[in-house]
Design a protein around this motif. Structure first.
Motif, PDB file in Angstrom:
ATOM      1  N   GLY A  47      -3.174  76.001  -1.783  1.00  0.00           N
ATOM      2  CA  GLY A  47      -2.716  75.594  -3.098  1.00  0.00           C
ATOM      3  C   GLY A  47      -3.647  76.051  -4.205  1.00  0.00           C
ATOM      4  N   LEU A  48      -4.958  75.971  -3.957  1.00  0.00           N
ATOM      5  CA  LEU A  48      -5.925  76.430  -4.960  1.00  0.00           C
ATOM      6  C   LEU A  48      -5.839  77.936  -5.170  1.00  0.00           C
ATOM      7  N   GLY A  49      -5.615  78.672  -4.102  1.00  0.00           N
ATOM      8  CA  GLY A  49      -5.445  80.117  -4.257  1.00  0.00           C
ATOM      9  C   GLY A  49      -4.212  80.462  -5.067  1.00  0.00           C
ATOM     10  N   LEU A  50      -3.132  79.732  -4.842  1.00  0.00           N
ATOM     11  CA  LEU A  50      -1.880  79.987  -5.566  1.00  0.00           C
ATOM     12  C   LEU A  50      -1.992  79.676  -7.049  1.00  0.00           C
ATOM     13  N   THR A  51      -2.848  78.728  -7.414  1.00  0.00           N
ATOM     14  CA  THR A  51      -2.883  78.256  -8.802  1.00  0.00           C
ATOM     15  C   THR A  51      -4.162  78.637  -9.543  1.00  0.00           C
ATOM     16  N   ALA A  52      -5.318  78.440  -8.928  1.00  0.00           N
ATOM     17  CA  ALA A  52      -6.579  78.641  -9.643  1.00  0.00           C
ATOM     18  C   ALA A  52      -6.906  80.118  -9.850  1.00  0.00           C
ATOM     19  N   ILE A  53      -6.552  80.973  -8.891  1.00  0.00           N
ATOM     20  CA  ILE A  53      -6.927  82.381  -8.955  1.00  0.00           C
ATOM     21  C   ILE A  53      -5.866  83.223  -9.652  1.00  0.00           C
ATOM     22  N   SER A  54      -4.626  82.786  -9.644  1.00  0.00           N
ATOM     23  CA  SER A  54      -3.503  83.639 -10.030  1.00  0.00           C
ATOM     24  C   SER A  54      -3.292  83.888 -11.520  1.00  0.00           C
ATOM     25  N   PRO A  55      -3.954  83.211 -12.481  1.00  0.00           N
ATOM     26  CA  PRO A  55      -3.655  83.501 -13.889  1.00  0.00           C
ATOM     27  C   PRO A  55      -4.084  84.876 -14.386  1.00  0.00           C
ATOM     28  N   THR A  56      -4.959  85.575 -13.675  1.00  0.00           N
ATOM     29  CA  THR A  56      -5.507  86.828 -14.196  1.00  0.00           C
ATOM     30  C   THR A  56      -4.448  87.869 -14.557  1.00  0.00           C
ATOM     31  N   PRO A  57      -3.404  88.112 -13.742  1.00  0.00           N
ATOM     32  CA  PRO A  57      -2.389  89.081 -14.160  1.00  0.00           C
ATOM     33  C   PRO A  57      -1.730  88.721 -15.487  1.00  0.00           C
ATOM     34  N   VAL A  58      -1.590  87.433 -15.768  1.00  0.00           N
ATOM     35  CA  VAL A  58      -0.997  87.014 -17.033  1.00  0.00           C
ATOM     36  C   VAL A  58      -1.943  87.357 -18.184  1.00  0.00           C
ATOM     37  N   PHE A  59      -3.251  87.110 -18.006  1.00  0.00           N
ATOM     38  CA  PHE A  59      -4.225  87.493 -19.025  1.00  0.00           C
ATOM     39  C   PHE A  59      -4.145  88.996 -19.319  1.00  0.00           C
ATOM     40  N   LEU A  60      -4.125  89.791 -18.242  1.00  0.00           N
ATOM     41  CA  LEU A  60      -4.082  91.244 -18.405  1.00  0.00           C
ATOM     42  C   LEU A  60      -2.804  91.689 -19.108  1.00  0.00           C
ATOM     43  N   ALA A  61      -1.680  91.077 -18.740  1.00  0.00           N
ATOM     44  CA  ALA A  61      -0.408  91.443 -19.369  1.00  0.00           C
ATOM     45  C   ALA A  61      -0.437  91.139 -20.863  1.00  0.00           C
TER      46      ALA A  61
END
Length: 393
Positions: free
Chosen positions: A312-326
């Motif tokens: 669950g932490l991998g799905l949520t805590a790590i995943s925002p980076t592509p949104v930042f880049l976009a």
């Protein structure tokens, strides 16, 4: 704006209405192998800490040395916008693989720090221009392209801990250099696939428009500050947490980091794509609402719940980076590599602060208390999302 074209009978690659899968997969594949090597350091911290006789803060500082050259990312990004930078992307896997794989030969902390500092220069040379190249070949689906790119990197960081622990088991820490050849092979493949790709320099000064910088970067900075302790704890100190707090061995430490990063692959693959449809701020709000709760539950839950909570932490805590880049790639289309380099430099400064603070908290109060503080602080990201939503209006 930097457009990618193939020099032999060149059709234009990077038109705004096309999604060029072959080019995206090629660059993402290089990202996968490159970041496999960058994931070697954290699983080796227990061995390096014991071998060198250092504390938590100095051990965590090794990760900072790898990222210190991220301060050069704006300069590298500016150059990437002005001249062809494909050879940075081509050579980086080989150079990073070499420098990271010989850390077992370092006999003291200074030598190890210098090796990781040099590796960090190679890491910066890859990560500043590569997302800009991706953005040029995704058309309007920038979020999807960033998801593929970041998922490839997360997959590399997922396999990295298992690969390095297995390599140490086979060859010993001093024999880790034997795995360098994979990075050189991949650089050869990247040269073959990208040798005819050139970057057309941007017209004009190539600087970032101040009105957009003032509108976008403060909101992103607040978000990164809010999550930095949690990300630093999970990605840098999780192996130490599993061995010294939970009483596991090196394999359990590596497996825990692999589970976290594997879930991060799925999260990264989905977050950018979903944000293309539902909006960047809305997706970030959901992710930042769930991740701190999971972090706090992870600390008090029984051991049998560790695996699902790490997922669950991998799905949520790590995943925002592509949104930042976009967000950055859409807002700064005239100087994408420079904007991306600026974001990466900010991310380094914030992450370095997070690693240092978690290390100090762990030295003073223990790793478990440091993880607790990181989870509580992460809730500050929720009001920060409102700033981002206002910036996008």
């Amino acid at each position: 704006m930097m457009d990618l074209v193939v020099s032999t009978n060149p059709p234009e690659i990077g038109s705004r209405d096309e999604f060029h899968t072959e080019q995206i997969v090629t660059i993402a594949g290089g990202h996968f192998v490159h970041d496999t090597y960058t994931a070697f350091v954290a699983p080796l911290l227990p061995l390096l800490r014991e071998r060198l006789g250092i504390g938590y803060a100095l051990a965590g500082g090794l990760a900072i040395f790898t990222q210190l050259p991220s301060l050069l990312n704006p300069l590298i990004g500016y150059l990437a916008d002005r001249v062809s930078s494909r050879y940075f992307v081509i050579l980086a896997p080989a150079v990073t693989a070499t420098l990271v794989s010989i850390i077992g030969l370092a006999g003291d902390y200074l030598t190890l720090a210098l090796l990781l500092l040099a590796a960090g220069v190679s890491v910066a040379a890859f990560h500043a221009p590569a997302p800009a190249m991706i953005a040029q070949v995704t058309g309007p689906r920038v979020g999807a392209g960033m998801s593929i790119f970041m998922a490839a990197g997360e997959l590399g960081r997922t396999l990295g801990p298992v690969v390095v622990v297995a390599a140490v088991g086979w060859f010993g820490l001093e024999g880790l250099w034997r795995v360098t050849f994979v990075g050189w092979a991949v650089s050869g493949i990247l040269y073959w696939r990208l040798r005819n790709v050139r970057a057309r320099p941007v017209s004009g000064p190539g600087f970032l428009p101040w009105d957009r910088v003032r509108r976008v970067f403060p909101a992103l900075t607040c978000l990164m500050l809010s999550r930095t302790l949690m990300i630093a704890g999970l990605t840098t100190f999780l192996p130490l947490f599993m061995t010294e707090v939970r009483g596991g061995g090196l394999w359990l430490a590596a497996a825990s980091l692999t589970i976290l990063e594997a879930a991060g692959v799925v999260g990264a693959l989905g977050s950018g794509t979903v944000s293309d449809r539902f909006g960047r701020a809305r997706v970030l709000l959901v992710l930042f609402a769930i991740a701190p709760v999971l972090m706090l539950v992870f600390l008090v839950a029984p051991p049998w719940l560790s695996i699902p909570l790490l997922i669950g932490l991998g799905l949520t805590a790590i995943s925002p980076t592509p949104v930042f880049l976009a967000i950055v790639q859409e807002e700064f289309t005239e100087s994408r590599a420079l904007a991306n380099g600026t974001l990466l430099a900010l991310n380094f400064l914030i992450r370095a602060l997070g690693v240092w603070l978690v290390g100090l908290l762990a030295d003073g109060f223990g790793l478990e208390q440091a993880f607790l503080v990181s989870g509580v602080v992460a809730f500050a990201a929720l009001p920060a999302v409102a700033l981002l939503r206002g910036a996008s209006n």
